[in-house]
Write a protein that holds these residues in place. Structure first.
Motif, PDB file in Angstrom:
ATOM      1  N   PRO A  76       8.543   8.450  -7.351  1.00  0.00           N
ATOM      2  CA  PRO A  76       8.349   9.894  -7.550  1.00  0.00           C
ATOM      3  C   PRO A  76       7.005  10.411  -7.044  1.00  0.00           C
ATOM      4  N   ARG A  77       6.108   9.512  -6.662  1.00  0.00           N
ATOM      5  CA  ARG A  77       4.788   9.961  -6.248  1.00  0.00           C
ATOM      6  C   ARG A  77       4.579   9.857  -4.738  1.00  0.00           C
ATOM      7  N   LEU A  78       5.666   9.581  -4.033  1.00  0.00           N
ATOM      8  CA  LEU A  78       5.604   9.567  -2.573  1.00  0.00           C
ATOM      9  C   LEU A  78       5.341  10.982  -2.042  1.00  0.00           C
ATOM     10  N   PRO A  79       4.761  11.098  -0.861  1.00  0.00           N
ATOM     11  CA  PRO A  79       4.555  12.429  -0.290  1.00  0.00           C
ATOM     12  C   PRO A  79       5.889  13.103   0.006  1.00  0.00           C
ATOM     13  N   GLY A  80       5.947  14.404  -0.185  1.00  0.00           N
ATOM     14  CA  GLY A  80       7.139  15.176   0.155  1.00  0.00           C
ATOM     15  C   GLY A  80       7.158  15.494   1.642  1.00  0.00           C
ATOM     16  N   PRO A  81       8.246  16.121   2.107  1.00  0.00           N
ATOM     17  CA  PRO A  81       8.347  16.497   3.520  1.00  0.00           C
ATOM     18  C   PRO A  81       7.149  17.351   3.944  1.00  0.00           C
ATOM     19  N   GLY A  82       6.540  16.991   5.061  1.00  0.00           N
ATOM     20  CA  GLY A  82       5.410  17.773   5.558  1.00  0.00           C
ATOM     21  C   GLY A  82       4.087  17.457   4.889  1.00  0.00           C
ATOM     22  N   GLN A  83       4.081  16.484   3.979  1.00  0.00           N
ATOM     23  CA  GLN A  83       2.838  16.155   3.269  1.00  0.00           C
ATOM     24  C   GLN A  83       2.182  14.882   3.808  1.00  0.00           C
ATOM     25  N   VAL A  84       0.870  14.808   3.602  1.00  0.00           N
ATOM     26  CA  VAL A  84       0.127  13.573   3.814  1.00  0.00           C
ATOM     27  C   VAL A  84      -0.217  13.042   2.427  1.00  0.00           C
ATOM     28  N   GLY A  85       0.257  11.846   2.132  1.00  0.00           N
ATOM     29  CA  GLY A  85       0.020  11.279   0.812  1.00  0.00           C
ATOM     30  C   GLY A  85      -0.969  10.143   0.880  1.00  0.00           C
ATOM     31  N   VAL A  86      -1.670   9.930  -0.231  1.00  0.00           N
ATOM     32  CA  VAL A  86      -2.520   8.749  -0.327  1.00  0.00           C
ATOM     33  C   VAL A  86      -2.325   8.123  -1.710  1.00  0.00           C
ATOM     34  N   PHE A  87      -2.166   6.810  -1.699  1.00  0.00           N
ATOM     35  CA  PHE A  87      -2.115   6.057  -2.950  1.00  0.00           C
ATOM     36  C   PHE A  87      -3.473   5.408  -3.174  1.00  0.00           C
ATOM     37  N   ASP A  88      -4.148   5.763  -4.256  1.00  0.00           N
ATOM     38  CA  ASP A  88      -5.391   5.131  -4.668  1.00  0.00           C
ATOM     39  C   ASP A  88      -4.988   4.018  -5.647  1.00  0.00           C
ATOM     40  N   ARG A  89      -4.974   2.787  -5.171  1.00  0.00           N
ATOM     41  CA  ARG A  89      -4.213   1.681  -5.742  1.00  0.00           C
ATOM     42  C   ARG A  89      -2.728   2.031  -5.622  1.00  0.00           C
ATOM     43  N   SER A  90      -1.857   1.085  -5.925  1.00  0.00           N
ATOM     44  CA  SER A  90      -0.451   1.290  -5.566  1.00  0.00           C
ATOM     45  C   SER A  90       0.421   0.211  -6.200  1.00  0.00           C
ATOM     46  N   HIS A  91       1.639   0.107  -5.686  1.00  0.00           N
ATOM     47  CA  HIS A  91       2.563  -0.968  -6.090  1.00  0.00           C
ATOM     48  C   HIS A  91       1.999  -2.346  -5.752  1.00  0.00           C
ATOM     49  N   TYR A  92       0.972  -2.399  -4.908  1.00  0.00           N
ATOM     50  CA  TYR A  92       0.394  -3.715  -4.597  1.00  0.00           C
ATOM     51  C   TYR A  92      -0.344  -4.310  -5.791  1.00  0.00           C
ATOM     52  N   GLU A  93      -0.796  -3.480  -6.722  1.00  0.00           N
ATOM     53  CA  GLU A  93      -1.427  -4.032  -7.920  1.00  0.00           C
ATOM     54  C   GLU A  93      -0.475  -4.990  -8.656  1.00  0.00           C
ATOM     55  N   ASP A  94       0.818  -4.760  -8.467  1.00  0.00           N
ATOM     56  CA  ASP A  94       1.807  -5.573  -9.164  1.00  0.00           C
ATOM     57  C   ASP A  94       1.986  -6.960  -8.556  1.00  0.00           C
ATOM     58  N   VAL A  95       1.343  -7.196  -7.396  1.00  0.00           N
ATOM     59  CA  VAL A  95       1.259  -8.567  -6.875  1.00  0.00           C
ATOM     60  C   VAL A  95      -0.213  -9.007  -6.746  1.00  0.00           C
ATOM     61  N   LEU A  96      -1.140  -8.178  -7.250  1.00  0.00           N
ATOM     62  CA  LEU A  96      -2.557  -8.544  -7.186  1.00  0.00           C
ATOM     63  C   LEU A  96      -3.042  -8.860  -8.607  1.00  0.00           C
ATOM     64  N   VAL A  97      -3.403  -7.834  -9.374  1.00  0.00           N
ATOM     65  CA  VAL A  97      -3.841  -8.106 -10.747  1.00  0.00           C
ATOM     66  C   VAL A  97      -2.734  -8.840 -11.515  1.00  0.00           C
ATOM     67  N   ALA A  98      -1.476  -8.482 -11.220  1.00  0.00           N
ATOM     68  CA  ALA A  98      -0.373  -9.120 -11.950  1.00  0.00           C
ATOM     69  C   ALA A  98      -0.326 -10.625 -11.673  1.00  0.00           C
ATOM     70  N   ARG A  99      -0.683 -11.009 -10.446  1.00  0.00           N
ATOM     71  CA  ARG A  99      -0.695 -12.431 -10.085  1.00  0.00           C
ATOM     72  C   ARG A  99      -1.926 -13.126 -10.667  1.00  0.00           C
ATOM     73  N   VAL A 100      -3.087 -12.490 -10.486  1.00  0.00           N
ATOM     74  CA  VAL A 100      -4.348 -13.105 -10.925  1.00  0.00           C
ATOM     75  C   VAL A 100      -4.376 -13.268 -12.446  1.00  0.00           C
ATOM     76  N   ARG A 101      -3.846 -12.283 -13.142  1.00  0.00           N
ATOM     77  CA  ARG A 101      -3.915 -12.300 -14.611  1.00  0.00           C
ATOM     78  C   ARG A 101      -2.599 -12.763 -15.246  1.00  0.00           C
ATOM     79  N   SER A 102      -1.686 -13.255 -14.411  1.00  0.00           N
ATOM     80  CA  SER A 102      -0.390 -13.739 -14.911  1.00  0.00           C
ATOM     81  C   SER A 102       0.307 -12.722 -15.807  1.00  0.00           C
ATOM     82  N   LEU A 103       0.363 -11.484 -15.338  1.00  0.00           N
ATOM     83  CA  LEU A 103       1.015 -10.426 -16.118  1.00  0.00           C
ATOM     84  C   LEU A 103       2.527 -10.473 -15.960  1.00  0.00           C
TER      85      LEU A 103
END
Lengths: 297, 297
Positions: free
Chosen positions: B131-158
């Motif tokens: 739901p937080r993806l950019p809409g048509p005609g928008q430029v979006g930026v993710f400050d952190r993202s779904h990658y946290e779910d393979v970064l902190v989640a991996r390091v901290r065994s979440l």
């Protein structure tokens, strides 16, 4: 009957005397409010751009405090909402670009309201508005707003008169709730003349890069100019409140319009009187952890 | 093993050679990628700021075309998403402020991802992202993202190892869907050294106006630096795609980091090859309506 402000002597140089642009309670006569020039500002365009740079620097500092407060306090943090209304070509989009473009995008929420969708039309007119309010720590701007539901809706009879009548009160109740939730609210009518609109529409027609901003319906609306002005007068009179005020901003000069709106935002942020959130940790202890016990040092 | 790019001769002056910062397919060794300086840029800080001003002007024009396309084509319009990742203090927030602050806020969508809420944790990790993806005609930026779910989640065994393993593929599928929906995607790791992080954390501790950016947990994470670097290496290797590439950006110099990210955005917008939407009306006819038949003229 003139409801425009009387001239005042002795305002600060380097800033627009906003109190002179603020609507006064009572009946509104828009024809008596200026649509061009730079009234209540003691300087030319160059001085205005210089003044804007000064305001921009303060805005930036104040907004960072607001963002910080939002991050630290969550739902308890305040916010600011600016409602932008005006006829086609009055400069709503340009104001968002030039004034809100001065802010950190992390703390800005822009909401543009077009004609309601079929789904939105099945709900009360405020249903689509509430979810687009600024969150804690944000500065929001509405490019058009719930006021369209007493403007175009009135002029084009999109709702029965008694429903339009009901909406003024509903708007006041809604805005009172918004303020009670910690949002400072300021409302701006970008005021232009029909002549100015004609030149701006012609400029759009002359430039293929601006065709996307033009719709033939703009000319149909233009034919109803007097009706729209009357609808604005009623809306402003019925919804002007001490803590949700309307400002009628002469919008013929873009630099002046930008300066006024930036100053309005700055004043709202100043009024929040925000300090930096205090630390929930002991900085000395953390400094020790970083320097003495740091495995990566 | 070095996976950092080999020096290339003859890149354009006045711009960073982005291809040299683009990850190459295969195993990733982050230690071999520079964290500071201004590699592949033929100039100093002043030249870099000048280059940024040039990029900013082009960005502004390109983005207006994108906004125009969004308004004209609705759901069929393209968009751009930049995913920003990096260790604490690597400059994600500063990049959003300085680079996305160059754009028209009407066409920008910023999404910051913190620790998942209890509600979010009851769903798949991608549930809160879509739901937080950019809409048509928008430029979006993710400050952190779904990658946290393979970064902190991996390091901290979440999450269990097999769930982390599943997520790399899920991310690739998700991003393939995003691209198929008309969104250009570029992913940036702001790469800093542990030394640089220590000075930046100390600077935050020294300035009460920056305490809100600091958390004692940052130092706990810092102790796991090597684990995080390894998690990044795996994530980058597993999710680098021709049309969803990773760039490893040396982030020790802020001016250089801003220039690189601005160039990346500019290149994505250029690649959309947008023209101005064509008029759905006859400009001459509308001009006549405005000048000859205009009741307000």
């Amino acid at each position: 009957m003139s409801t425009a402000p009387a001239p005042r002597a002795g305002w600060d140089s380097g800033r627009v005397d906003l109190s002179s642009l603020r609507l006064r309670p009572g009946p509104v006569d828009l024809a008596s409010h200026p649509t061009s020039g730079s009234p209540w500002f003691d300087g030319d365009k160059a001085a205005g751009k210089e003044a804007l740079a000064t305001v921009a620097a303060e805005l930036s500092d104040l907004q960072e405090r607001l963002v910080a407060t939002g991050r630290s306090h969550g739902a308890g943090a305040p916010s600011v909402l600016l409602v932008l209304q005006g006829m086609d070509t009055s400069g709503k989009g340009g104001t968002v670009r030039k004034v809100f473009g001065l802010l950190d995008p992390q703390g800005v929420r822009v909401a543009s309201f077009g004609a309601p969708t079929p789904d939105e039309l099945t709900h009360d007119f405020l249903w689509r508005v509430a979810p687009r309010l600024p969150g804690p720590g944000q500065v929001g701007v509405f490019d058009r707003s719930h006021y369209e539901d007493v403007l175009v809706a009135r002029v084009r009879s999109l709702a029965p008169p008694e429903e339009i009548e009901r909406r003024y009160g509903a708007i006041n109740d809604f805005e009172a709730g918004v303020r009670a939730g910690g949002t400072r609210l300021v409302k701006v009518l970008l005021h232009i003349s029909p002549d100015e609109q004609r030149s701006r529409l012609l400029a759009r027609l002359d430039d293929p890069a601006k065709h996307w901003k033009f719709s033939p319906a703009d000319i149909d609306d233009r034919a109803l100019w007097a009706d729209y002005q009357r609808a604005y007068e009623v809306a402003l009179e019925r919804t002007h409140r001490e803590d949700a005020p309307w400002y009628v901003v002469p919008a013929g000069s873009k630099w002046y319009r930008n300066l006024v709106v930036a100053q309005l935002l700055r004043d709202e942020l100043r009024a929040l009187d925000l300090s930096w959130p205090s630390a929930s940790f002991d900085p000395d202890e953390q400094r020790r952890r970083l320097t003495e016990q740091d495995p990566l040092a």
